[in-house]
Structure formats: structure tokens, C-alpha cells
Design a protein around this motif. Structure first.
Motif, PDB file in Angstrom:
ATOM      1  N   ASP A 138       0.861  -1.186   0.000  1.00  0.00           N
ATOM      2  CA  ASP A 138       0.000   0.000   0.000  1.00  0.00           C
ATOM      3  C   ASP A 138       0.895   1.233   0.000  1.00  0.00           C
ATOM      4  O   ASP A 138       1.504   1.571   1.022  1.00  0.00           O
ATOM      5  CB  ASP A 138      -0.910  -0.003   1.226  1.00  0.00           C
ATOM      6  CG  ASP A 138      -1.816   1.213   1.306  1.00  0.00           C
ATOM      7  OD1 ASP A 138      -1.758   2.089   0.411  1.00  0.00           O
ATOM      8  OD2 ASP A 138      -2.581   1.295   2.278  1.00  0.00           O
ATOM      9  N   LYS A 139       0.991   1.911  -1.132  1.00  0.00           N
ATOM     10  CA  LYS A 139       1.910   3.040  -1.229  1.00  0.00           C
ATOM     11  C   LYS A 139       1.506   4.210  -0.339  1.00  0.00           C
ATOM     12  O   LYS A 139       2.282   5.138  -0.147  1.00  0.00           O
ATOM     13  CB  LYS A 139       2.097   3.473  -2.675  1.00  0.00           C
ATOM     14  CG  LYS A 139       0.881   3.995  -3.362  1.00  0.00           C
ATOM     15  CD  LYS A 139       1.204   4.320  -4.810  1.00  0.00           C
ATOM     16  CE  LYS A 139      -0.008   4.821  -5.544  1.00  0.00           C
ATOM     17  NZ  LYS A 139       0.319   5.118  -6.928  1.00  0.00           N
ATOM     18  N   ARG A 140       0.324   4.147   0.245  1.00  0.00           N
ATOM     19  CA  ARG A 140      -0.130   5.208   1.158  1.00  0.00           C
ATOM     20  C   ARG A 140       0.291   4.948   2.609  1.00  0.00           C
ATOM     21  O   ARG A 140      -0.017   5.746   3.493  1.00  0.00           O
ATOM     22  CB  ARG A 140      -1.649   5.353   1.079  1.00  0.00           C
ATOM     23  CG  ARG A 140      -2.123   5.754  -0.329  1.00  0.00           C
ATOM     24  CD  ARG A 140      -3.599   5.598  -0.471  1.00  0.00           C
ATOM     25  NE  ARG A 140      -3.905   4.178  -0.223  1.00  0.00           N
ATOM     26  CZ  ARG A 140      -5.107   3.682  -0.083  1.00  0.00           C
ATOM     27  NH1 ARG A 140      -6.151   4.455  -0.172  1.00  0.00           N
ATOM     28  NH2 ARG A 140      -5.294   2.399   0.131  1.00  0.00           N
ATOM     29  N   LEU A 141       1.004   3.873   2.858  1.00  0.00           N
ATOM     30  CA  LEU A 141       1.399   3.507   4.221  1.00  0.00           C
ATOM     31  C   LEU A 141       2.153   4.631   4.943  1.00  0.00           C
ATOM     32  O   LEU A 141       1.965   4.839   6.136  1.00  0.00           O
ATOM     33  CB  LEU A 141       2.251   2.234   4.197  1.00  0.00           C
ATOM     34  CG  LEU A 141       2.742   1.698   5.533  1.00  0.00           C
ATOM     35  CD1 LEU A 141       1.577   1.293   6.424  1.00  0.00           C
ATOM     36  CD2 LEU A 141       3.661   0.506   5.298  1.00  0.00           C
ATOM     37  N   LEU A 142       2.968   5.368   4.246  1.00  0.00           N
ATOM     38  CA  LEU A 142       3.771   6.407   4.893  1.00  0.00           C
ATOM     39  C   LEU A 142       2.931   7.533   5.487  1.00  0.00           C
ATOM     40  O   LEU A 142       3.391   8.214   6.404  1.00  0.00           O
ATOM     41  CB  LEU A 142       4.797   6.992   3.924  1.00  0.00           C
ATOM     42  CG  LEU A 142       5.936   6.069   3.498  1.00  0.00           C
ATOM     43  CD1 LEU A 142       6.930   6.833   2.639  1.00  0.00           C
ATOM     44  CD2 LEU A 142       6.623   5.435   4.684  1.00  0.00           C
ATOM     45  N   ILE A 143       1.705   7.719   5.001  1.00  0.00           N
ATOM     46  CA  ILE A 143       0.887   8.811   5.559  1.00  0.00           C
ATOM     47  C   ILE A 143       0.445   8.517   6.992  1.00  0.00           C
ATOM     48  O   ILE A 143      -0.047   9.411   7.668  1.00  0.00           O
ATOM     49  CB  ILE A 143      -0.319   9.186   4.663  1.00  0.00           C
ATOM     50  CG1 ILE A 143      -1.313   8.043   4.553  1.00  0.00           C
ATOM     51  CG2 ILE A 143       0.152   9.674   3.305  1.00  0.00           C
ATOM     52  CD1 ILE A 143      -2.602   8.408   3.830  1.00  0.00           C
ATOM     53  N   ARG A 144       0.648   7.295   7.454  1.00  0.00           N
ATOM     54  CA  ARG A 144       0.415   6.986   8.877  1.00  0.00           C
ATOM     55  C   ARG A 144       1.517   7.586   9.748  1.00  0.00           C
ATOM     56  O   ARG A 144       1.337   7.761  10.943  1.00  0.00           O
ATOM     57  CB  ARG A 144       0.379   5.478   9.107  1.00  0.00           C
ATOM     58  CG  ARG A 144      -0.753   4.771   8.423  1.00  0.00           C
ATOM     59  CD  ARG A 144      -0.678   3.298   8.710  1.00  0.00           C
ATOM     60  NE  ARG A 144      -1.590   2.556   7.878  1.00  0.00           N
ATOM     61  CZ  ARG A 144      -1.605   1.241   7.809  1.00  0.00           C
ATOM     62  NH1 ARG A 144      -0.763   0.518   8.532  1.00  0.00           N
ATOM     63  NH2 ARG A 144      -2.460   0.631   7.017  1.00  0.00           N
ATOM     64  N   HIS A 145       2.658   7.845   9.149  1.00  0.00           N
ATOM     65  CA  HIS A 145       3.837   8.291   9.881  1.00  0.00           C
ATOM     66  C   HIS A 145       4.229   9.745   9.602  1.00  0.00           C
ATOM     67  O   HIS A 145       4.892  10.361  10.432  1.00  0.00           O
ATOM     68  CB  HIS A 145       5.021   7.373   9.570  1.00  0.00           C
ATOM     69  CG  HIS A 145       4.739   5.947   9.908  1.00  0.00           C
ATOM     70  ND1 HIS A 145       4.845   5.459  11.189  1.00  0.00           N
ATOM     71  CD2 HIS A 145       4.310   4.916   9.140  1.00  0.00           C
ATOM     72  CE1 HIS A 145       4.512   4.176  11.192  1.00  0.00           C
ATOM     73  NE2 HIS A 145       4.183   3.828   9.962  1.00  0.00           N
ATOM     74  N   TYR A 146       3.859  10.241   8.435  1.00  0.00           N
ATOM     75  CA  TYR A 146       4.267  11.583   8.021  1.00  0.00           C
ATOM     76  C   TYR A 146       3.082  12.429   7.576  1.00  0.00           C
ATOM     77  O   TYR A 146       2.178  11.926   6.894  1.00  0.00           O
ATOM     78  CB  TYR A 146       5.203  11.507   6.804  1.00  0.00           C
ATOM     79  CG  TYR A 146       6.568  10.952   7.085  1.00  0.00           C
ATOM     80  CD1 TYR A 146       7.590  11.776   7.523  1.00  0.00           C
ATOM     81  CD2 TYR A 146       6.846   9.607   6.874  1.00  0.00           C
ATOM     82  CE1 TYR A 146       8.862  11.278   7.755  1.00  0.00           C
ATOM     83  CE2 TYR A 146       8.112   9.090   7.107  1.00  0.00           C
ATOM     84  CZ  TYR A 146       9.116   9.934   7.546  1.00  0.00           C
ATOM     85  OH  TYR A 146      10.364   9.435   7.776  1.00  0.00           O
ATOM     86  N   ARG A 147       3.138  13.711   7.907  1.00  0.00           N
ATOM     87  CA  ARG A 147       2.191  14.668   7.321  1.00  0.00           C
ATOM     88  C   ARG A 147       2.577  14.849   5.855  1.00  0.00           C
ATOM     89  O   ARG A 147       3.764  14.825   5.509  1.00  0.00           O
ATOM     90  CB  ARG A 147       2.293  16.018   8.024  1.00  0.00           C
ATOM     91  CG  ARG A 147       1.737  16.016   9.416  1.00  0.00           C
ATOM     92  CD  ARG A 147       1.876  17.421  10.046  1.00  0.00           C
ATOM     93  NE  ARG A 147       1.290  17.406  11.356  1.00  0.00           N
ATOM     94  CZ  ARG A 147       1.944  17.091  12.471  1.00  0.00           C
ATOM     95  NH1 ARG A 147       3.220  16.780  12.432  1.00  0.00           N
ATOM     96  NH2 ARG A 147       1.316  17.091  13.626  1.00  0.00           N
ATOM     97  N   SER A 148       1.598  15.068   4.997  1.00  0.00           N
ATOM     98  CA  SER A 148       1.903  15.276   3.580  1.00  0.00           C
ATOM     99  C   SER A 148       2.759  16.525   3.395  1.00  0.00           C
ATOM    100  O   SER A 148       3.634  16.561   2.525  1.00  0.00           O
ATOM    101  CB  SER A 148       0.625  15.339   2.745  1.00  0.00           C
ATOM    102  OG  SER A 148      -0.198  16.384   3.197  1.00  0.00           O
ATOM    103  N   SER A 149       2.552  17.537   4.219  1.00  0.00           N
ATOM    104  CA  SER A 149       3.356  18.766   4.102  1.00  0.00           C
ATOM    105  C   SER A 149       4.821  18.492   4.444  1.00  0.00           C
ATOM    106  O   SER A 149       5.722  19.111   3.868  1.00  0.00           O
ATOM    107  CB  SER A 149       2.784  19.870   4.996  1.00  0.00           C
ATOM    108  OG  SER A 149       2.768  19.452   6.344  1.00  0.00           O
ATOM    109  N   THR A 150       5.066  17.586   5.366  1.00  0.00           N
ATOM    110  CA  THR A 150       6.439  17.229   5.720  1.00  0.00           C
ATOM    111  C   THR A 150       7.124  16.550   4.544  1.00  0.00           C
ATOM    112  O   THR A 150       8.253  16.896   4.184  1.00  0.00           O
ATOM    113  CB  THR A 150       6.452  16.297   6.953  1.00  0.00           C
ATOM    114  OG1 THR A 150       5.838  16.988   8.033  1.00  0.00           O
ATOM    115  CG2 THR A 150       7.864  15.863   7.323  1.00  0.00           C
ATOM    116  N   LEU A 151       6.427  15.599   3.927  1.00  0.00           N
ATOM    117  CA  LEU A 151       7.016  14.886   2.791  1.00  0.00           C
ATOM    118  C   LEU A 151       7.180  15.779   1.563  1.00  0.00           C
ATOM    119  O   LEU A 151       8.065  15.550   0.743  1.00  0.00           O
ATOM    120  CB  LEU A 151       6.188  13.651   2.451  1.00  0.00           C
ATOM    121  CG  LEU A 151       6.263  12.526   3.480  1.00  0.00           C
ATOM    122  CD1 LEU A 151       5.344  11.380   3.077  1.00  0.00           C
ATOM    123  CD2 LEU A 151       7.690  12.032   3.661  1.00  0.00           C
ATOM    124  N   ALA A 152       6.345  16.791   1.438  1.00  0.00           N
ATOM    125  CA  ALA A 152       6.419  17.689   0.284  1.00  0.00           C
ATOM    126  C   ALA A 152       7.549  18.709   0.419  1.00  0.00           C
ATOM    127  O   ALA A 152       7.956  19.312  -0.576  1.00  0.00           O
ATOM    128  CB  ALA A 152       5.091  18.412   0.103  1.00  0.00           C
TER     129      ALA A 152
END
Length: 163
Positions: free
Chosen positions: A123-137
Motif C-alpha cells: 500500500d503506497k499510502r502507508l507512509l501517511i500513517r507516519h508523516y504529514r503530507s506537508s512534511t514529505l512535500a
């Protein structure tokens, strides 16, 4: 286990960007792996990224697999004329997630069995459990390692949201 920049290594040479194998690889090891995991269509999506991480973790262990994978992904992105798609935090996070599951099941040498036992990794969305989208962006996450800011990884034993 914190890396702020990709360590230089044999997989990151400028010659590696010239086209000879799948996705431009002149690295014989990467060429062999890509030929096997991408198949005749050359498809390289999330599942193939996870498969590549699985191969690197099993061959090199941690933390060496992180440097290898990051160099390989940069090479592939450069060949595809999309070096801006490389994202260090995302690459390292996936390697760490895969490594955590490999360590829990070290006898599993077959990727298909590994994937069946760990379907959340697909599930490529798994990281959103750990990171805010703004952080990854943000640029720092794209260029170097940024710790999770929503929930720590299960093996970390620390609260990444604590200040």
C-alpha cells in the motif's frame, strides 16, 4: 539510524546514468534485478520498488541497503529523465519498513511469499500513517532524511512527535 545525505558508493557513479540495461543501469547487479522484477514490460511501480528494497536488504543488510537503494533509485530516475522524482525520506522510509519485516521473518527469501505475508507494504499510502503530507512535500525531506512527524516507526521505540 539517521542519514542526512546519500553516502557516495559504487552504485552512484556518473557512468551509471548511461543506458545499457533496464532503466539505464550499467550496474550488472541492478540490471539483473530489474530484468527479473520489472519483467518484459519494464514496469517499475510501487511493488517493484518494494521488491528492489527486499533484494537490497537481504543482500546488504541495514544500514547499507539504504545507500544502495537510494543510489539505484536516483540512477533510475535520472535515466527516466525525472531526477526530480527522487525523494530521499520516502526511499529510506520504505527501505526501513521492508528491513523491519525482513528482520521479523529472516528465513523468507522469496519476494512473493514476503509480499503475501506483509500486504501493508504494498500500500503506497502507508507512509501517511507516519508523516504529514506537508512534511514529505518539503525540500528537506526530498533531499535528506526527516524523522516521522505523526507516528514513530514500530521499531523506533520513541515518539517522533515529541519536541
Amino acid at each position: 539510524m539517521t542519514y542526512h545525505q546519500i553516502p557516495p558508493g559504487p552504485h552512484a557513479s556518473p557512468a551509471a546514468h548511461a543506458s545499457s540495461g533496464p532503466h539505464g543501469s550499467q550496474d550488472p547487479e541492478l540490471t539483473a534485478i530489474l530484468s527479473r522484477i520489472a519483467g518484459p514490460t519494464g514496469q517499475f511501480r510501487h511493488r517493484q520498488h518494494i521488491n528492489l528494497a527486499f533484494e537490497a536488504v537481504r543482500r546488504y543488510g541495514m544500514p547499507a541497503a539504504t545507500g544502495v537503494i537510494c543510489a539505484w533509485i536516483r540512477q533510475i530516475a535520472a535515466y527516466e529523465r525525472a531526477p526530480q522524482k527522487y525523494h530521499h525520506t520516502v526511499s529510506q522510509a520504505w527501505v526501513e519498513l521492508v528491513a523491519h519485516h525482513v528482520a521479523a521473518d529472516p528465513q523468507c527469501a522469496d519476494f512473493e511469499a514476503f509480499a503475501a505475508r506483509n500486504p501493508a507494504l504494498l500500500d503506497k499510502r502507508l507512509l501517511i500513517r507516519h508523516y504529514r503530507s506537508s512534511t514529505l512535500a518539503a525540500v528537506p525531506a526530498r533531499r535528506g532524511w526527516v524523522e516521522p512527524d505523526l507516528a514513530p516507526f514500530p521499531w523506533s521505540g520513541r515518539d517522533s512527535t515529541a519536541g
